[in-house]
Design an enzyme around this catalytic site. Structure first.
Site, PDB file in Angstrom:
ATOM      1  N   TYR A 155       0.926  -1.077   0.028  1.00 10.36           N
ATOM      2  CA  TYR A 155      -0.091  -0.019   0.149  1.00 10.36           C
ATOM      3  C   TYR A 155       0.843   1.355  -0.032  1.00 10.36           C
ATOM      4  O   TYR A 155       0.799   2.280  -0.672  1.00 10.36           O
ATOM      5  CB  TYR A 155      -0.783  -0.140   1.151  1.00 10.36           C
ATOM      6  CG  TYR A 155      -1.871   1.209   1.501  1.00 10.36           C
ATOM      7  CD1 TYR A 155      -3.077   1.093   0.592  1.00 10.36           C
ATOM      8  CD2 TYR A 155      -1.725   2.087   2.240  1.00 10.36           C
ATOM      9  CE1 TYR A 155      -3.971   2.205   0.732  1.00 10.36           C
ATOM     10  CE2 TYR A 155      -2.687   3.078   2.507  1.00 10.36           C
ATOM     11  CZ  TYR A 155      -3.766   3.380   1.614  1.00 10.36           C
ATOM     12  OH  TYR A 155      -4.483   4.224   1.816  1.00 10.36           O
ATOM     13  N   LYS A 159       1.182   4.206  -3.281  1.00 12.65           N
ATOM     14  CA  LYS A 159       0.854   5.567  -2.803  1.00 12.65           C
ATOM     15  C   LYS A 159       2.110   6.466  -3.145  1.00 12.65           C
ATOM     16  O   LYS A 159       1.900   7.620  -3.298  1.00 12.65           O
ATOM     17  CB  LYS A 159       0.302   5.906  -1.168  1.00 12.65           C
ATOM     18  CG  LYS A 159      -1.107   5.157  -0.984  1.00 12.65           C
ATOM     19  CD  LYS A 159      -2.241   5.635  -1.927  1.00 12.65           C
ATOM     20  CE  LYS A 159      -3.616   5.094  -1.740  1.00 12.65           C
ATOM     21  NZ  LYS A 159      -4.402   5.608  -2.309  1.00 12.65           N
TER      22      LYS A 159
HETATM   23  P1  NDP Z   1     -13.189   2.415   1.222  1.00 16.74           P
HETATM   24  O1  NDP Z   1     -12.642   1.055   1.259  1.00 16.74           O
HETATM   25  O2  NDP Z   1     -14.279   2.810   2.337  1.00 16.74           O
HETATM   26  O3  NDP Z   1     -13.675   2.863  -0.281  1.00 16.74           O
HETATM   27  C1  NDP Z   1     -13.016   2.524  -1.287  1.00 16.74           C
HETATM   28  C2  NDP Z   1     -13.948   2.804  -2.485  1.00 16.74           C
HETATM   29  O4  NDP Z   1     -13.084   2.211  -3.577  1.00 16.74           O
HETATM   30  C3  NDP Z   1     -15.202   1.572  -2.405  1.00 16.74           C
HETATM   31  O5  NDP Z   1     -16.501   1.967  -2.794  1.00 16.74           O
HETATM   32  C4  NDP Z   1     -14.658   0.602  -3.414  1.00 16.74           C
HETATM   33  O6  NDP Z   1     -15.563  -0.124  -3.839  1.00 16.74           O
HETATM   34  C5  NDP Z   1     -13.852   1.567  -4.426  1.00 16.74           C
HETATM   35  N1  NDP Z   1     -13.123   0.616  -5.179  1.00 16.74           N
HETATM   36  C6  NDP Z   1     -12.351  -0.254  -4.666  1.00 16.74           C
HETATM   37  N2  NDP Z   1     -11.413  -1.042  -5.632  1.00 16.74           N
HETATM   38  C7  NDP Z   1     -11.932  -0.453  -6.862  1.00 16.74           C
HETATM   39  C8  NDP Z   1     -11.851  -0.542  -8.113  1.00 16.74           C
HETATM   40  N3  NDP Z   1     -10.751  -1.674  -8.690  1.00 16.74           N
HETATM   41  N4  NDP Z   1     -12.228   0.145  -9.220  1.00 16.74           N
HETATM   42  C9  NDP Z   1     -13.156   1.098  -8.770  1.00 16.74           C
HETATM   43  N5  NDP Z   1     -13.551   1.128  -7.348  1.00 16.74           N
HETATM   44  C10 NDP Z   1     -12.815   0.504  -6.553  1.00 16.74           C
HETATM   45  O7  NDP Z   1     -11.760   3.279   1.387  1.00 16.74           O
HETATM   46  P2  NDP Z   1     -11.613   4.912   2.034  1.00 16.74           P
HETATM   47  O8  NDP Z   1     -12.760   5.556   1.699  1.00 16.74           O
HETATM   48  O9  NDP Z   1     -10.858   4.673   3.389  1.00 16.74           O
HETATM   49  O10 NDP Z   1     -10.431   5.403   0.841  1.00 16.74           O
HETATM   50  C11 NDP Z   1     -10.804   5.884  -0.168  1.00 16.74           C
HETATM   51  C12 NDP Z   1      -9.193   6.503  -0.874  1.00 16.74           C
HETATM   52  O11 NDP Z   1      -8.460   7.218   0.251  1.00 16.74           O
HETATM   53  C13 NDP Z   1      -8.501   5.214  -1.029  1.00 16.74           C
HETATM   54  O12 NDP Z   1      -7.617   5.507  -2.291  1.00 16.74           O
HETATM   55  C14 NDP Z   1      -7.387   5.043   0.048  1.00 16.74           C
HETATM   56  O13 NDP Z   1      -6.517   4.421  -0.102  1.00 16.74           O
HETATM   57  C15 NDP Z   1      -7.385   6.476   0.529  1.00 16.74           C
HETATM   58  N6  NDP Z   1      -6.756   6.747   1.896  1.00 16.74           N
HETATM   59  C16 NDP Z   1      -7.764   6.275   2.921  1.00 16.74           C
HETATM   60  C17 NDP Z   1      -7.403   6.593   4.179  1.00 16.74           C
HETATM   61  C18 NDP Z   1      -8.236   6.445   5.352  1.00 16.74           C
HETATM   62  O14 NDP Z   1      -7.633   6.466   6.605  1.00 16.74           O
HETATM   63  N7  NDP Z   1      -9.386   5.806   5.302  1.00 16.74           N
HETATM   64  C19 NDP Z   1      -6.043   7.351   4.614  1.00 16.74           C
HETATM   65  C20 NDP Z   1      -5.228   7.560   3.458  1.00 16.74           C
HETATM   66  C21 NDP Z   1      -5.603   7.383   2.195  1.00 16.74           C
HETATM   67  P3  NDP Z   1     -16.314  -1.473  -3.597  1.00 16.74           P
HETATM   68  O15 NDP Z   1     -17.225  -0.811  -2.463  1.00 16.74           O
HETATM   69  O16 NDP Z   1     -17.015  -2.075  -4.424  1.00 16.74           O
HETATM   70  O17 NDP Z   1     -15.365  -2.310  -2.732  1.00 16.74           O
END
Ligand code: NDP
Length: 247
Positions: A155, A159
């Site tokens: 991961y 990033k």
């Molecule tokens: P979630 O797991 O809550 O949401 C991720 C979303 O991305 C889901 O809707 C998921 O769909 C979708 N997704 C996953 N794989 C794919 C794909 N191959 N194609 C299209 N959509 C996809 O994550 P967060 O909201 O927490 O995170 C959002 C972003 O922020 C990410 O990039 C994460 O790495 C980043 N981030 C989050 C942090 C945190 O503390 N939460 C910290 C730092 C960065 P589905 O529901 O179908 O799985």
């Protein structure tokens, strides 16, 4: 006139978590929203919620790790909305494990979605944005892309890659008036971080000077700024949204 009036914004992983908060924030500023997610049903539900709030929203099912899906997604958004102004690369996954135990597929899946997925979407969106001679791209990175994290080699590497990709794209696209920036969230409460152990949560909190986890809206507000004309003179930057974790 609202700041994003008439703008069309595409948000990957927009169905839930941070992506959904970004959709709501941009919609609240007048943007028309393309909600993209692998799961069509959750994307539809989010788009319908936005419609009930008066937003012109549509949903699309795409796996960002597939170049073909990314191409089709952009084609369909252009066909439906007639334009694309803002691309938010938010879709991301974790497959945590210690390096010694990390399986090849855990490495490959995370790189494929987080890094290659961001590349696929930028590549597919570049032609229409260049043609329009304006556009905003905001990539969701992470503080662990800068500082690393035990158990998240895949991961963190993905990033860190997103940050390098952001800066390179910013340099390539600047002459076409396309700004490319990243936000690097710290510890934000979503389903993704809901999987963390109490110990990992405490460990994160102990490193946050503001001493609270972030919420999705904290990230969404920064994304809205970078997606707006207020950020016209900002490109290639990474904005940490982390309660001061990284200084
Ligand atoms: P979630 O797991 O809550 O949401 C991720 C979303 O991305 C889901 O809707 C998921 O769909 C979708 N997704 C996953 N794989 C794919 C794909 N191959 N194609 C299209 N959509 C996809 O994550 P967060 O909201 O927490 O995170 C959002 C972003 O922020 C990410 O990039 C994460 O790495 C980043 N981030 C989050 C942090 C945190 O503390 N939460 C910290 C730092 C960065 P589905 O529901 O179908 O799985």
């Amino acid at each position: 006139m609202q700041i994003l009036q008439e703008k069309v914004a595409l948000v990957t992983g927009g169905a839930r978590g941070i992506g959904k908060a970004v959709c709501e924030e941009l919609a609240g500023c007048g943007a028309r929203i393309a909600v993209v997610d692998v799961a069509a049903e959750t994307a539809r539900a989010t788009a319908e919620e936005l419609q009930r709030q008066g937003c012109d929203a549509r949903h699309y099912s795409a796996d960002v790790s597939s170049p073909q899906d990314a191409e089709n997604m952009i084609k369909n958004v252009l066909a439906d909305f007639g334009r694309l102004d803002i691309l938010i690369n938010n879709a991301g996954i974790t497959r945590d494990n210690l390096l010694m135990r990390m399986k090849e597929e855990e490495w490959d899946q995370v790189i494929a979605v987080n890094l290659k997925g961001t590349f696929n979407c930028i590549k597919a969106a570049t032609r229409p944005l260049i043609k329009a001679r304006s556009g905003k791209i905001v990539n969701i990175a992470s503080v662990v892309g800068v500082m690393g994290n035990a158990g998240q080699a895949n991961y963190s590497a993905s990033k860190a890659g997103v940050i390098g990709l952001t800066k390179s794209a910013a340099k390539e696209l600047a002459s076409r008036n396309i700004q490319v920036n990243a936000v690097a969230p710290g510890y934000i409460e979503t389903e993704m971080t809901g999987k963390l152990s109490d110990q990992a949560r405490e460990e994160f909190l102990s490193h946050i000077p503001l001493h609270r986890p972030g919420v999705s809206e904290d990230v969404a507000r920064a994304v809205r700024f970078l997606a707006s004309k207020d950020a016209d003179y900002i490109t290639g930057q990474v904005l940490n949204i982390d309660g001061g974790m990284v200084m």
